[in-house]
Structures are given as C-alpha cells and as structure tokens.
Design an enzyme around this catalytic site. Structure first.
Site, PDB file in Angstrom:
ATOM      1  CG  ASN A   1      -2.122  -0.754   0.934  1.00 41.63           C
ATOM      2  OD1 ASN A   1      -2.466  -1.245  -0.199  1.00 41.63           O
ATOM      3  ND2 ASN A   1      -3.251  -0.963   1.759  1.00 41.63           N
TER       4      ASN A   1
ATOM      5  CB  CYS B   1      -6.824   0.544   2.092  1.00 37.60           C
ATOM      6  SG  CYS B   1      -8.179  -0.622   2.776  1.00 37.60           S
TER       7      CYS B   1
ATOM      8  CE  LYS C   1      -7.055   1.389   7.660  1.00 43.94           C
ATOM      9  NZ  LYS C   1      -6.527   0.033   7.954  1.00 43.94           N
TER      10      LYS C   1
HETATM   11  C1  UDX Z   1      -6.154  -0.338  -2.253  1.00 41.54           C
HETATM   12  C2  UDX Z   1      -5.276  -1.161  -2.801  1.00 41.54           C
HETATM   13  O1  UDX Z   1      -5.243  -0.900  -4.051  1.00 41.54           O
HETATM   14  C3  UDX Z   1      -5.504  -2.589  -2.077  1.00 41.54           C
HETATM   15  O2  UDX Z   1      -4.599  -3.586  -2.710  1.00 41.54           O
HETATM   16  C4  UDX Z   1      -5.777  -2.823  -0.853  1.00 41.54           C
HETATM   17  O3  UDX Z   1      -5.955  -3.964  -0.300  1.00 41.54           O
HETATM   18  C5  UDX Z   1      -6.538  -1.562  -0.200  1.00 41.54           C
HETATM   19  O4  UDX Z   1      -6.252  -0.260  -0.422  1.00 41.54           O
HETATM   20  P1  UDX Z   1      -8.779   0.483  -2.495  1.00 41.54           P
HETATM   21  O5  UDX Z   1      -8.912   1.247  -1.507  1.00 41.54           O
HETATM   22  O6  UDX Z   1      -9.998  -0.203  -2.866  1.00 41.54           O
HETATM   23  O7  UDX Z   1      -7.454  -0.679  -2.689  1.00 41.54           O
HETATM   24  O8  UDX Z   1      -8.456   1.442  -3.709  1.00 41.54           O
HETATM   25  P2  UDX Z   1      -7.749   1.818  -4.884  1.00 41.54           P
HETATM   26  O9  UDX Z   1      -8.085   1.269  -6.444  1.00 41.54           O
HETATM   27  O10 UDX Z   1      -6.333   1.287  -4.633  1.00 41.54           O
HETATM   28  O11 UDX Z   1      -7.557   3.542  -5.102  1.00 41.54           O
HETATM   29  C6  UDX Z   1      -7.056   4.073  -3.882  1.00 41.54           C
HETATM   30  C7  UDX Z   1      -7.144   5.580  -4.293  1.00 41.54           C
HETATM   31  O12 UDX Z   1      -5.900   5.939  -5.214  1.00 41.54           O
HETATM   32  C8  UDX Z   1      -8.486   6.286  -4.822  1.00 41.54           C
HETATM   33  O13 UDX Z   1      -8.895   7.446  -4.104  1.00 41.54           O
HETATM   34  C9  UDX Z   1      -8.027   6.297  -6.302  1.00 41.54           C
HETATM   35  O14 UDX Z   1      -9.042   7.321  -6.914  1.00 41.54           O
HETATM   36  C10 UDX Z   1      -6.767   6.966  -6.036  1.00 41.54           C
HETATM   37  N1  UDX Z   1      -5.642   6.641  -7.424  1.00 41.54           N
HETATM   38  C11 UDX Z   1      -5.674   5.596  -7.914  1.00 41.54           C
HETATM   39  C12 UDX Z   1      -5.162   7.611  -7.974  1.00 41.54           C
HETATM   40  O15 UDX Z   1      -5.527   8.705  -7.476  1.00 41.54           O
HETATM   41  N2  UDX Z   1      -4.757   7.422  -9.054  1.00 41.54           N
HETATM   42  C13 UDX Z   1      -4.181   6.222  -9.761  1.00 41.54           C
HETATM   43  O16 UDX Z   1      -3.451   6.128 -10.597  1.00 41.54           O
HETATM   44  C14 UDX Z   1      -4.823   5.217  -8.880  1.00 41.54           C
END
Ligand code: UDX
Length: 435
Positions: A210, A262, A265
């Site tokens: 993460n 996730c 935090k």
């Molecule tokens: C994340 C991890 O990807 C996952 O492996 C872990 O188990 C939990 O945390 P998640 O919180 O569901 O999963 O969201 P994710 O798709 O990773 O996106 C996280 C944040 O990053 C979102 O707010 C998204 O908009 C942002 N993001 C993602 C970006 O701003 N740019 C990107 O290129 C990718």
C-alpha cells in the site's frame, strides 16, 4: 470445511461469501446487529459489484449464515479475522481494539488444532503478539493479508494475483500451511503464486504494497504540481514514462489524489509504527507522500476560489462525485468529500451528486445540497468540479453556456474530454496541465 469469518465489513463480508461460493460451510460473525440482519437477508451493507449475487447464492445453498454470537463459530476449524483497523482519532496509529476484542472472544471457542487466519491490516509485530495469546488454546495462527480493491473485491478474493502465508516457522511444510491450502484449494488451482514467509514479513507485505501504491500516486501528483508551473501535460508525461515497463502506467493517474479506507490510514500507521521501532527515518518519505496527496485537494479549492476573484461566498459550485473512487459508495477519507466540505465552509453554495455515495455523505456534509444527477448539479453553477471519475460524469454532455458567463469546469481526475466542455462554452482546467 467449516469456517468462521470474524468481522463482516468490506473485507469479511466478501471473504465469507467467497468462501461459501467455493463450497465451504461459513458463518460470518459481527458485533453490529444491523449489519448481520442485512447480510442475513442477502443484502450487502455497502455497494460492491457482484456481492449481492454471491450472498444470495450462499444463503440459498445453506452454506452461508451470519450471526452476532461467537458461540456460532464453535464448530468451525478455521477462523478468519477480518475486523477493521481504523486510524486512532487524532493520531496516526492504527486502532487495534477490534482485533484484540475479536481474538479475546474467539479464545472462548477455540479448540486445539483450530487455525486462526489473520487478514486485517495490522502494524508489523501484531501477529507475533497474537500468536502468543492463542498458543495456550492449542490453536495456531497464520497471517494471510488481503489485497482486495473495493469495486473488484469479489474478483480479487477468488482470483488474487498472489496469496501470502505468514507462519511462525516460515516453513512450507508447517501444518497450518497445509490446512489453509485445503481451504483455498479452488483458488490455488491453476498455479497461483502462494508465498510462505514468517509473520513479520507477511504483515510488512501488506503495508509496504500500500505504501508503494500511495507513493506512485503521489509521485505523479508531484509531477502534476511541476507540470502546472512549466506548462507541461501530466497525462502525456504519465503515458510516456509509464511505457517503460520498469515503471508501468498503472497507478500513474494524476488528479485529486488517493483516499479510501486503506491507503491514507495505512501509510500513516506504517510511519507511526516505524517510528515506534526506531526506524522512522526509513519511511520518513511517507509523510511527504501524504502531504503531496493533501496538497492536491487544497489545489482544487484554491482554483475554485481564484476563479471567483478570491471569494466564493454565495457562489454556486457543483461537485460531481463523492466516493473516493468510482464503483464504490465509500466516502472514507474521500478527496471529493474533503473538497466539497472545504468549499462549503468557505461560504460557497455547494451542490453535490454521486451515483452511489450520497447517503454516506449526508452526515459529513451538513451544508451541502444533494441532487440526483450531474444535470441537476450543474444548473447555474459558476464552477463544476469533477472529483470522482464515474463513467456517468465522463459521458455527461454539459449544457451550452455563453462564453461571457465564464463558467468553469475543473477536471480534478483528468477524466474528461476537454473539447466536450469547451465546445459547450465552458472554460476547462485540469490538474497537472497548464490552465
Ligand atoms: C487499495 C489497494 O489497491 C488494495 O490492494 C488494498 O488491499 C486496499 O487499498 P482501494 O482502497 O480499494 O484498494 O483503492 P485503489 O483502487 O487502490 O485506489 C485508492 C485511491 O487512489 C483512490 O482514491 C483512487 O482514486 C486513487 N488513485 C488510484 C489515484 O488517484 N490515481 C491512480 O492512478 C490510482
């Protein structure tokens, strides 16, 4: 096999349903009676594509049930811990009270040879402490971190990229490894990578994965800050550097930054834990990753304020998107909610919409008006902020406006076709591109 899943939130509810779908007899346990009631009727308490179907199927076969009573886990021989580890209010550390409460409660039903499988994201060192607590019962502990993404949770549980097992001995031939292999047999079939390691490594895999993802996003957002000053285009930059497969294009989408339950935090808890261990300097950069991320939200607020001559009092601003990412109703640490809140506190008249996250946002945004869709939100708006890249907003055809009105759209996710808006008379500004 008879399994229990303790904690029925995003992680546990999906895990319980997925385990039932591969043939196990599963009981999901949670202290929240309302959540259990909802799950027991086949309704997911949160928006997650595919979960309702899996729940209904599991309940119909009789292989899946939910309960608030730990005694219902007494027949199970494998117990998954999937409770939340939120941020402690006012601090960076993870709050482990639910993990400890789950273990204390589980100890009342644990039998010798049972297996306890930790899935919650915990600070490194937690599993070793839990192993000591569990040992007198004769049960064993295995740490099996979860990498599921919201919106793809079912798919990520049944078809993960890899499966990580942390065991005290770090040995492939440990009895707990064979037992979890039996549980996951259909998931592991077809040559899935299954990596066995010691407990701290398994805990670290999750938090470092993460941290890496958050760093990648903040890296491109730092480039966005520079791009805005020098007149570069951060999307073209991401395409060009991402073409190098050592770098990769995924997670290089610049915009308003990361949110959710996730990444924010987890990087804070990781930095806090490293500090406690005397190695805070090693991940000091995560503070910077966090700061870059938060600066992007402020940048959107500043752009709105500047566009209105420095004062947004009474100005109508539409915020399209509230969820922290599309295909989710989750607003935990959502950049979109943060921007809507800041603008509202500055006196703007904020109208917001989201296909799934309005209900979850009401309590967080008392001064904001919620409307059903983008067409209602943009009526009379001086500024439109696209804060979550839902397909609905990407495909939205904006109303024609007169150029002299100087109405502005801020593409805070770099997800719009600029021409769609400019040809309808709107001024278009995107994060990471010159105005
Ligand atoms: C994340 C991890 O990807 C996952 O492996 C872990 O188990 C939990 O945390 P998640 O919180 O569901 O999963 O969201 P994710 O798709 O990773 O996106 C996280 C944040 O990053 C979102 O707010 C998204 O908009 C942002 N993001 C993602 C970006 O701003 N740019 C990107 O290129 C990718």
């Amino acid at each position: 096999m008879k399994l229990s899943v303790i904690g029925c939130g995003y992680l546990g509810a999906v895990h319980a349903s997925a385990m039932a779908s591969i043939g196990h007899d599963v009981v999901g346990i949670d202290v929240d009676a309302l959540k259990i009631e909802k799950l027991s009727t086949g309704k997911s308490p949160f928006f997650e594509p595919g979960l309702d179907e899996l729940l209904s199927e599991g309940l119909a076969t009789g292989r899946l049930r939910f309960s608030t009573e730990m005694s219902d886990a007494a027949d199970a021989t494998v117990h998954f811990i999937g409770v939340g580890t939120p941020q402690v209010a006012g601090k960076d550390n993870a709050d482990l009270r639910y993990v400890y409460a789950a273990i204390e409660s589980l100890l009342t039903v644990l039998k010798p040879d049972d297996l306890v499988v930790g899935k919650s994201t915990v600070p490194v060192g937690t599993a070793a402490e839990l192993a000591v607590k569990i040992r007198p019962s004769g049960a064993r502990l295995l740490w099996n971190p979860e990498f599921l993404r919201e919106g793809f949770a079912v798919q990520d549980t049944l078809r993960p990229d890899r499966v990580v097992y942390g065991v005290e001995s770090a040995r492939e031939n440990a009895p707990e490894v064979a037992k979890l292999d039996d549980v996951y047999a259909p998931v592991l079939a077809g040559g899935m990578r299954r990596l066995v390691m010691n407990l701290p490594t398994a805990e670290l895999v999750k938090v470092s994965a993460n941290a890496f993802l958050a760093t990648k996003i903040s890296f491109i957002n730092a480039m966005a800050e520079i791009s805005e000053v020098v007149g570069a285009d951060v999307t073209q930059l991401a395409d060009a550097i991402g073409a190098d497969d050592r770098i990769g294009r995924k997670f290089l989408n610049a915009g308003i930054g990361f949110g959710g339950g996730c990444l924010p935090k987890d990087i804070r808890a990781f930095a806090a834990r490293a500090g406690e261990l005397g190695v805070g300097d090693a991940v000091g950069f995560l503070r910077e990753v966090d700061q870059i991320n938060l600066r992007r939200r402020q940048r959107v607020v500043d752009l709105v304020v500047q566009s209105q001559g420095g004062d947004v009092t009474g100005e109508k601003v539409a915020v399209l998107g509230l969820a922290f990412k599309p295909n989710s109703d989750d607003v935990r640490d959502s950049p979109a909610v943060d921007v809507a809140s800041k603008l509202s506190l500055l006196g703007a008249s904020v109208t917001a919409t989201d296909p799934e996250a309005i209900e979850n946002s009401r309590r967080l945004l008392p001064g904001v008006e919620f409307v059903p869709g983008p067409a209602d939100a943009v009526v009379d708006a001086r500024v439109v902020v696209v804060a979550t890249e839902w397909k609905l907003f990407k495909d939205f055809e904006p109303p024609q406006v007169a150029k002299e009105e100087e109405r502005l759209v801020i593409d805070a996710r770099n997800c719009l076709r600029a021409e769609t808006w400019t040809s309808a008379g709107w001024k278009y500004v995107a994060l990471g591109k010159s105005a």
